[in-house]
Design a protein around this motif. Sequence first.
Motif, PDB file in Angstrom:
ATOM      1  N   LEU A 241       0.831  -1.205   0.000  1.00  0.00           N
ATOM      2  CA  LEU A 241       0.000   0.000   0.000  1.00  0.00           C
ATOM      3  C   LEU A 241       0.868   1.258   0.000  1.00  0.00           C
ATOM      4  O   LEU A 241       0.350   2.362   0.128  1.00  0.00           O
ATOM      5  CB  LEU A 241      -0.924   0.006   1.220  1.00  0.00           C
ATOM      6  CG  LEU A 241      -1.947  -1.129   1.301  1.00  0.00           C
ATOM      7  CD1 LEU A 241      -2.766  -1.006   2.582  1.00  0.00           C
ATOM      8  CD2 LEU A 241      -2.865  -1.118   0.092  1.00  0.00           C
ATOM      9  N   GLY A 242       2.180   1.075  -0.135  1.00  0.00           N
ATOM     10  CA  GLY A 242       3.079   2.225  -0.129  1.00  0.00           C
ATOM     11  C   GLY A 242       3.314   2.794   1.246  1.00  0.00           C
ATOM     12  O   GLY A 242       3.650   3.975   1.390  1.00  0.00           O
ATOM     13  N   ALA A 243       3.154   1.974   2.293  1.00  0.00           N
ATOM     14  CA  ALA A 243       3.236   2.466   3.667  1.00  0.00           C
ATOM     15  C   ALA A 243       4.609   2.287   4.291  1.00  0.00           C
ATOM     16  O   ALA A 243       4.772   2.533   5.479  1.00  0.00           O
ATOM     17  CB  ALA A 243       2.191   1.752   4.529  1.00  0.00           C
ATOM     18  N   LYS A 244       5.599   1.832   3.473  1.00  0.00           N
ATOM     19  CA  LYS A 244       6.924   1.593   4.049  1.00  0.00           C
ATOM     20  C   LYS A 244       8.007   2.227   3.187  1.00  0.00           C
ATOM     21  O   LYS A 244       8.393   1.673   2.156  1.00  0.00           O
ATOM     22  CB  LYS A 244       7.174   0.086   4.198  1.00  0.00           C
ATOM     23  CG  LYS A 244       6.379  -0.567   5.313  1.00  0.00           C
ATOM     24  CD  LYS A 244       6.847  -1.991   5.557  1.00  0.00           C
ATOM     25  CE  LYS A 244       6.143  -2.608   6.751  1.00  0.00           C
ATOM     26  NZ  LYS A 244       6.597  -3.997   7.011  1.00  0.00           N
ATOM     27  N   PRO A 245       8.514   3.402   3.587  1.00  0.00           N
ATOM     28  CA  PRO A 245       9.668   3.984   2.884  1.00  0.00           C
ATOM     29  C   PRO A 245      10.867   3.036   3.047  1.00  0.00           C
ATOM     30  O   PRO A 245      10.871   2.203   3.962  1.00  0.00           O
ATOM     31  CB  PRO A 245       9.905   5.305   3.627  1.00  0.00           C
ATOM     32  CG  PRO A 245       8.635   5.554   4.380  1.00  0.00           C
ATOM     33  CD  PRO A 245       8.048   4.216   4.686  1.00  0.00           C
ATOM     34  N   PRO A 246      11.902   3.119   2.206  1.00  0.00           N
ATOM     35  CA  PRO A 246      12.111   4.149   1.180  1.00  0.00           C
ATOM     36  C   PRO A 246      11.566   3.775  -0.197  1.00  0.00           C
ATOM     37  O   PRO A 246      11.764   4.529  -1.136  1.00  0.00           O
ATOM     38  CB  PRO A 246      13.643   4.234   1.126  1.00  0.00           C
ATOM     39  CG  PRO A 246      14.077   2.813   1.398  1.00  0.00           C
ATOM     40  CD  PRO A 246      13.095   2.270   2.393  1.00  0.00           C
ATOM     41  N   SER A 357      13.672   2.463 -10.532  1.00  0.00           N
ATOM     42  CA  SER A 357      14.856   3.301 -10.351  1.00  0.00           C
ATOM     43  C   SER A 357      15.458   3.092  -8.965  1.00  0.00           C
ATOM     44  O   SER A 357      16.552   3.580  -8.686  1.00  0.00           O
ATOM     45  CB  SER A 357      14.504   4.782 -10.531  1.00  0.00           C
ATOM     46  OG  SER A 357      13.535   5.191  -9.577  1.00  0.00           O
ATOM     47  N   ARG A 358      14.729   2.391  -8.097  1.00  0.00           N
ATOM     48  CA  ARG A 358      15.216   2.095  -6.747  1.00  0.00           C
ATOM     49  C   ARG A 358      15.294   0.578  -6.569  1.00  0.00           C
ATOM     50  O   ARG A 358      14.408  -0.143  -7.006  1.00  0.00           O
ATOM     51  CB  ARG A 358      14.265   2.660  -5.685  1.00  0.00           C
ATOM     52  CG  ARG A 358      13.934   4.129  -5.843  1.00  0.00           C
ATOM     53  CD  ARG A 358      12.981   4.574  -4.739  1.00  0.00           C
ATOM     54  NE  ARG A 358      12.390   5.868  -5.032  1.00  0.00           N
ATOM     55  CZ  ARG A 358      11.507   6.474  -4.238  1.00  0.00           C
ATOM     56  NH1 ARG A 358      11.127   5.882  -3.122  1.00  0.00           N
ATOM     57  NH2 ARG A 358      11.001   7.640  -4.579  1.00  0.00           N
ATOM     58  N   GLY A 388       8.521   5.932  -7.199  1.00  0.00           N
ATOM     59  CA  GLY A 388       8.743   4.946  -6.151  1.00  0.00           C
ATOM     60  C   GLY A 388       9.145   3.628  -6.776  1.00  0.00           C
ATOM     61  O   GLY A 388       9.669   3.582  -7.890  1.00  0.00           O
ATOM     62  N   PHE A 389       8.868   2.535  -6.059  1.00  0.00           N
ATOM     63  CA  PHE A 389       9.247   1.217  -6.560  1.00  0.00           C
ATOM     64  C   PHE A 389       8.132   0.662  -7.435  1.00  0.00           C
ATOM     65  O   PHE A 389       6.963   0.649  -7.044  1.00  0.00           O
ATOM     66  CB  PHE A 389       9.516   0.262  -5.401  1.00  0.00           C
ATOM     67  CG  PHE A 389      10.022  -1.086  -5.825  1.00  0.00           C
ATOM     68  CD1 PHE A 389      11.296  -1.222  -6.351  1.00  0.00           C
ATOM     69  CD2 PHE A 389       9.223  -2.216  -5.722  1.00  0.00           C
ATOM     70  CE1 PHE A 389      11.778  -2.463  -6.760  1.00  0.00           C
ATOM     71  CE2 PHE A 389       9.687  -3.450  -6.118  1.00  0.00           C
ATOM     72  CZ  PHE A 389      10.968  -3.574  -6.647  1.00  0.00           C
ATOM     73  N   VAL A 390       8.496   0.176  -8.628  1.00  0.00           N
ATOM     74  CA  VAL A 390       7.515  -0.437  -9.513  1.00  0.00           C
ATOM     75  C   VAL A 390       7.629  -1.954  -9.391  1.00  0.00           C
ATOM     76  O   VAL A 390       8.686  -2.535  -9.621  1.00  0.00           O
ATOM     77  CB  VAL A 390       7.691   0.037 -10.976  1.00  0.00           C
ATOM     78  CG1 VAL A 390       9.072  -0.298 -11.516  1.00  0.00           C
ATOM     79  CG2 VAL A 390       6.612  -0.546 -11.866  1.00  0.00           C
TER      80      VAL A 390
END
Length: 473
Positions: A241-246, A357-358, A388-390
């Motif tokens: 859910l995109g809740a954990k950076p980075p 890219s990450r 972000g991460f794909v």
Amino acid sequence: MIATVIAITALALHVAGVFAAMHAVMHTRTAQGAFAWVLGLVLLPYVTLVPYLFLGSSHFGGYVDLHRQRQSRFFVLHEEAAQSTWLGTLAHSEPVRDARYDAIGRMLKTAMHGGNALSLHVDGEAAFTAMFEAIARAERYVLVQFFIIHDDVLGRRLRDALLERAAAGVEVCLLYDSVGSHALPDAYVDRLRDGGVRVRRFATRRWRNRFQLNFRNHRKVLVIDGVRGFVGGLNAGDEYLGAKPPLSPWRDTHMQIEGPAVADLQRAFAEDWYWVTGERPPHAPPPERCGRAASMIVATGPADRQESCSLFFTQAIHAATKRVWITTPYFVPDQAVFGALRLAVFRGVDVRILIPSRPDHRTVFMASTLYAHEAIVAGIRMFRYQPGFVHQKVMLIDDDTAVVGSMNLDNRSFRLNFEIAALNVDQAFAADVEAMLEADFARSDEVNPNDYRRLSYFRRVALHVARLFDPIL
């Protein structure tokens, strides 16, 4: 005395390394992988012998034969049950023929079915909202399979949704991978079992291959009452859910199917469930017709007689006449798939590949960087997603075919993992996927050859070293 013990130990390790090297020659699927293992096992058994126990074998001891025997037995039971229930309702629903993908169907002993309604779910919030709503409406049964389940906010939402349906008298089956979900606490599983959920973990390890960790069930499947199914790249964890950076925001894709193809999605789950439990999960007839899309469920794995995932990508790419757009978190293609991509360029096909890219796995990211450079030299356009991460696994072919599933472009998906995807032929759905990917490309930077040339010499050496680990990436 100590020197004698050391000498005997070293000799024993070298002898064991030679026997392990003989095993690698006989059983490793690729010549490159066999050569790499042989060198390490003969010259440096102190370093490579233990990793080979966990990673080296390309077959689980006894698993492939037993899996095929159980699969055959499952099909017999499946046919017997179906004759008096739901297969008769599909008897007049003839499979759809599409010459471009007939070879895939024959290879996997599956078919393309028409009459499906498809929905695209972009990112985790939309996908899990749809999945939780479908679970809440379940009346007979819920079949759930994830590679990763975490005991976090999203994982507990899944647990509670399944417990609620089980308490309402709905039969609930949950299957998770023992490696991917290794951190899932026993308390989470016990809570589900105590609440009436039939929960099991998928493992290929048996007594003859108790050290084997390399084969994983990477599938993500949800089936509700045989009526609707979900498949894609999302697992059950907060990071999705995109809740954990980075790595956030997390970019992923799932899809929903309603119609005859749900039967094959259900069958793929049933085969895995039968392998683990020896029992058939519940099943019900899918709707005869819900829409106009044709869909083929593509379930691949290391127990297949062919390297079915690699061959699936190869055939799908060869079918393209206008474009092949692919997005994958891991771009480590084998020679067959890489060759198909390069040939597509020579046919005048617009070939684009979107990668992160990450990095989430440093070695894979480094190997992907080298392959991206070689792809550019071959005329393939490579893009790196910036926000972000794909993590999505999507392929768009020409104007009418879109694939959404769990398959990455790497050796692990090609040869080591159990994977699943839906290949869909429908211009409207393909247009939705096209719009989604165009938005992704707009948020990406195109890679050019100078990006590689600007790297230091030692950094480039590191990329080539990373690629040596292709067989297990």
